[in-house]
Motif scaffolding. Structure first.
Motif, PDB file in Angstrom:
ATOM      1  N   ASP A 220       0.845  -1.203   0.000  1.00 49.66           N
ATOM      2  CA  ASP A 220       0.000   0.000   0.000  1.00 49.66           C
ATOM      3  C   ASP A 220       0.876   1.247   0.000  1.00 49.66           C
ATOM      4  O   ASP A 220       1.817   1.342   0.790  1.00 49.66           O
ATOM      5  N   LYS A 222       0.880   5.652  -0.225  1.00 47.49           N
ATOM      6  CA  LYS A 222       0.029   6.830  -0.076  1.00 47.49           C
ATOM      7  C   LYS A 222       0.783   8.066  -0.560  1.00 47.49           C
ATOM      8  O   LYS A 222       1.947   8.270  -0.193  1.00 47.49           O
ATOM      9  N   VAL A 264      -9.815  11.542  -2.461  1.00 49.33           N
ATOM     10  CA  VAL A 264      -8.753  10.540  -2.574  1.00 49.33           C
ATOM     11  C   VAL A 264      -9.074   9.599  -3.724  1.00 49.33           C
ATOM     12  O   VAL A 264     -10.219   9.179  -3.897  1.00 49.33           O
ATOM     13  N   VAL A 266      -7.981   5.947  -5.573  1.00 51.73           N
ATOM     14  CA  VAL A 266      -7.223   4.709  -5.338  1.00 51.73           C
ATOM     15  C   VAL A 266      -6.922   4.055  -6.687  1.00 51.73           C
ATOM     16  O   VAL A 266      -7.813   3.862  -7.518  1.00 51.73           O
ATOM     17  N   GLU A 279      -2.862   5.139  -3.036  1.00 54.35           N
ATOM     18  CA  GLU A 279      -3.894   6.106  -2.653  1.00 54.35           C
ATOM     19  C   GLU A 279      -3.331   7.504  -2.899  1.00 54.35           C
ATOM     20  O   GLU A 279      -2.252   7.821  -2.397  1.00 54.35           O
TER      21      GLU A 279
END
Ligand code: SF4
Length: 327
Positions: A220, A222, A264, A266, A279
């Motif tokens: 993941d 960000k 946001v 994704v 993200e």
């Protein structure tokens, strides 16, 4: 070999025995289809026609010319290897397999391809094509996902090597990618059909044997797309992450910027061994004072859509920029 003589693909790097060009083409086409990579290869060779030009170029420019090919660590390695050739081999491409192997980013397959095509080395360039063709022709169930597969199939290949190993290696490349394809091999056009045990026993789908599946890692990430009036903030990745040396958006923001977060997005992106979930928070700074403060802090590079063309971004961030800042 007779089949190759008549059916060799007409590719620009087939007209040369220049080890530099063969090397670049081997790296470019390692994971890229020929028609997808051809323009990149030609542009790269045009800008960096020889080892010296490449070795003395700025790393960021090398990365820029690699844009669109992905696997940027390969471009970084190519650049370093060119400098190694200048320093350790006086600018002359080494001709022995063992010496070629010492170059950054060059593995056994590429070293064998260069040594055999350019210097008549007698080494089979064993890769997935070799595994597939040989395991089918000999109906050999040796597991190609095991660590011993390379040695095993190299020894098997040695048993059938002709004098002209360079052409043999290229013939196996072409046969593996054009005829003996992983799915739906074109056996009807295959020059090895009469000798192929998998074909004669109708067991083609049993070969090659591969027991281990590639383990996918989930990751993941960000980012914050901090922007104002078409300009946005970027930084260059320094650590040893997959996107080392590429440009990306900030990965954290100060508390002051939280109120400017609009939404946001994704993005799911697959790499060879990784599933990325990225993200990206849209931070539109609609205060000139805050924006000017950000610029003054000098921590980030400020760019815009046009300026971003001069820099190399990971593919998903590149697409994000293009989609978000449409003309
Ligand atoms: S006959 Fe079919 S399976 Fe056998 S080597 Fe040729 S293409 Fe591959």
């Amino acid at each position: 070999m007779n089949w190759y003589e008549k059916n060799a693909r007409d590719l620009p790097f087939r007209q040369t025995k220049d080890p530099y060009k063969i090397w670049i083409c081997e790296i470019v086409f390692q994971q890229t289809r020929i028609n997808q990579g051809l323009n990149h290869y030609n542009n790269f060779i045009k800008r960096f026609p020889d080892v010296k030009t490449l070795a003395t170029a700025e790393e960021n420019e090398v990365l820029l010319y690699w844009k669109g090919l992905g696997y940027y660590s390969r471009a970084i390695n190519i650049h370093k290897a060119a400098q190694q050739i200048m320093n350790d081999y006086k600018g002359v491409f080494p001709s022995h397999y063992e010496d070629i192997l010492t170059l950054k980013g060059i593995g056994k397959y590429t070293a064998a391809a260069i040594a055999s095509i350019c210097f008549n080395g007698k080494i089979p360039a064993v890769d997935g094509n070799f595994y597939r063709v040989l395991s089918r022709v000999f109906a050999d169930d040796f597991d190609i996902s095991g660590s011993k597969a390379f040695t095993y199939f190299s020894e098997l290949a040695h048993l059938i090597l002709p004098d002209n190993v360079g052409d043999f290696n290229q013939a196996m490349m072409d046969l593996g990618s054009e005829i003996c394809k992983p799915k739906n091999p074109v056996c009807i056009e295959c020059p090895l059909q009469e000798d192929c045990l998998a074909f004669s026993t109708n067991k083609i789908s049993d070969f090659p044997v591969k027991t281990k599946k590639v383990k996918m890692e989930n990751l993941d990430l960000k980012y914050y797309f901090v922007h104002r009036k078409g300009q946005f903030l970027i930084q260059q990745r320094k650590d040893d992450f997959i996107w080392k040396k590429l440009f990306e958006f900030p990965i954290s923001i100060s508390i002051d910027l939280e109120p400017f977060v609009k939404g946001v997005k994704v993005i799911n992106h697959k790499l060879t061994h990784k599933n990325l979930q990225i993200e990206i928070a849209d931070v539109e700074v609609n205060s000139e004072i805050v924006w000017n403060n950000l610029i003054r802090e000098n921590k980030y590079i400020i760019t815009d859509r046009e300026g971003s063309h001069e820099k190399s971004f990971p593919k998903p961030l590149e697409s994000y920029i293009q989609n978000t800042l449409k003309d």
